[in-house]
Design an enzyme around this catalytic site. Sequence first.
Site, mmCIF file in Angstrom:
data_model
loop_
_atom_site.group_PDB
_atom_site.id
_atom_site.type_symbol
_atom_site.label_atom_id
_atom_site.label_comp_id
_atom_site.label_asym_id
_atom_site.label_seq_id
_atom_site.Cartn_x
_atom_site.Cartn_y
_atom_site.Cartn_z
ATOM 1 N N ASP A 9 0.759 -1.177 0.026
ATOM 2 C CA ASP A 9 0.095 0.164 0.143
ATOM 3 C C ASP A 9 1.002 1.413 -0.210
ATOM 4 O OD1 ASP A 9 -2.166 1.768 0.416
ATOM 5 O OD2 ASP A 9 -1.473 1.710 2.616
ATOM 6 N N ASP A 11 -0.254 5.063 0.756
ATOM 7 C CA ASP A 11 -0.456 6.360 1.807
ATOM 8 C C ASP A 11 -0.470 5.474 3.145
ATOM 9 O OD1 ASP A 11 -0.685 8.577 0.058
ATOM 10 O OD2 ASP A 11 -2.411 7.371 -0.673
ATOM 11 N N GLY A 53 -9.289 10.777 -2.532
ATOM 12 C CA GLY A 53 -9.669 12.242 -2.327
ATOM 13 C C GLY A 53 -10.803 13.052 -2.663
ATOM 14 N N GLU A 55 -13.833 11.358 -3.554
ATOM 15 C CA GLU A 55 -14.951 10.866 -2.776
ATOM 16 C C GLU A 55 -14.870 11.486 -1.638
ATOM 17 O OE1 GLU A 55 -12.507 9.332 -4.512
ATOM 18 O OE2 GLU A 55 -13.563 8.002 -5.824
ATOM 19 N N HIS A 82 -9.500 18.905 -5.717
ATOM 20 C CA HIS A 82 -8.829 17.802 -5.654
ATOM 21 C C HIS A 82 -7.616 17.915 -6.722
ATOM 22 C CE1 HIS A 82 -8.426 13.208 -6.561
ATOM 23 N NE2 HIS A 82 -7.830 13.491 -5.311
ATOM 24 N N ASN A 128 0.533 10.435 -7.997
ATOM 25 C CA ASN A 128 0.893 10.594 -6.608
ATOM 26 C C ASN A 128 2.011 9.932 -6.329
ATOM 27 O OD1 ASN A 128 -0.634 13.120 -6.327
ATOM 28 N ND2 ASN A 128 -2.459 11.759 -5.150
ATOM 29 N N ASP A 183 -1.683 -0.199 6.288
ATOM 30 C CA ASP A 183 -1.883 0.332 7.419
ATOM 31 C C ASP A 183 -3.515 0.676 7.968
ATOM 32 O OD1 ASP A 183 -2.480 2.299 5.350
ATOM 33 O OD2 ASP A 183 -2.359 4.034 7.027
HETATM 34 C C1 XBP Z 1 -5.236 6.270 0.085
HETATM 35 C C2 XBP Z 1 -6.550 7.103 -0.106
HETATM 36 C C3 XBP Z 1 -6.264 8.487 -0.748
HETATM 37 C C4 XBP Z 1 -5.346 9.310 -0.168
HETATM 38 C C5 XBP Z 1 -5.610 10.695 -1.202
HETATM 39 O O1 XBP Z 1 -5.696 5.058 0.469
HETATM 40 O O2 XBP Z 1 -7.472 6.982 0.451
HETATM 41 O O3 XBP Z 1 -7.560 8.975 -1.264
HETATM 42 O O4 XBP Z 1 -5.812 9.853 0.782
HETATM 43 O O5 XBP Z 1 -5.046 10.341 -2.340
HETATM 44 P P1 XBP Z 1 -4.809 3.843 0.475
HETATM 45 P P2 XBP Z 1 -6.120 10.952 -3.580
HETATM 46 O O6 XBP Z 1 -3.544 3.891 1.492
HETATM 47 O O7 XBP Z 1 -5.590 2.540 1.007
HETATM 48 O O8 XBP Z 1 -4.458 3.248 -0.959
HETATM 49 O O9 XBP Z 1 -6.492 12.261 -3.507
HETATM 50 O O10 XBP Z 1 -5.254 10.575 -4.961
HETATM 51 O O11 XBP Z 1 -7.503 9.897 -3.790
HETATM 52 MG MG MG Z 2 -2.963 3.397 3.230
#
Ligand code: XBP
Ligand code: MG
Length: 256
Positions: A9, A11, A53, A55, A82, A128, A183
Amino acid sequence: MSLRAVLWDVDGTLAETERDGHFVAINAAFDELRVPWRWSEGRYGELLRVAGGFERLLFDMSSQPQAPTDPGARRMLAAQIHRRKNEIYAALVTSGAIPLRDGVRELMDDCSDARVPMGIVTTTSRANVAALLEANLGPGWERRFGTVVTADEAPSKKPDPQAYAMALERLGIPGCEAVAIEDSPAGLEAAAATDILVVITRSRYFNKEPITGALAIGPGLGSGVGWVPAAAHSRDRIGLEQIRSWHDAATRHSLR
Ligand code: XBP
Ligand code: MG
């Protein structure tokens, strides 16, 4: 059942991108675009239950008294915020502001040395991911991964298993031969739906969240202390050897 892939994963797992990246960037985008509300750190934590982000912005607007009432106008504003948030986020990570979490680089090196393929499986965008990994692993970052599945390829976001299913298909392995490093509860749910066992590295926002059903759960890959089940191989970090032995024990157990 041997371990044939480690799926990452992004983020919260590779780096603390939520608190130090997306959270900072979203409030900067609100400022720049003169949006009349802000998100506190606590509110951002609550909103992380909504994956994605864009959503997340739409969800917040549904209870935001100052948001436009027309659904089309809301979507347009959410898309604009966004887009700008992602530009600010990319600039932040490119400046080197967000390092990899402790133990991440070392586990990646273990996988490369042992020729265990790695994948990226995330709900964020490819742009990203590229910004974060180019800043931390250099311009050849993509060659290190057997597959990179992002929201661009798998638009149904975690807990939907689409991204994990796609990664397994591309790697040509069943879920039981992979381990995911995650996480969040949504990440675990997505991986588990495709039979992947999950190692949870607690991140800042999901530090206290009840999470059940993990192969192992602990404070981060940079420590061998504080894990359940206990990490037997090293007190310093969680390496591939440790992940293999958790995976072997769990798959042996399920074959009994
Ligand atoms: C990550 C997310 C993303 C980030 C923001 O989840 O939910 O929405 O918060 O990125 P995970 P974006 O760690 O489970 O992949 O703005 O590109 O959505
Ligand atoms: Mg994550």
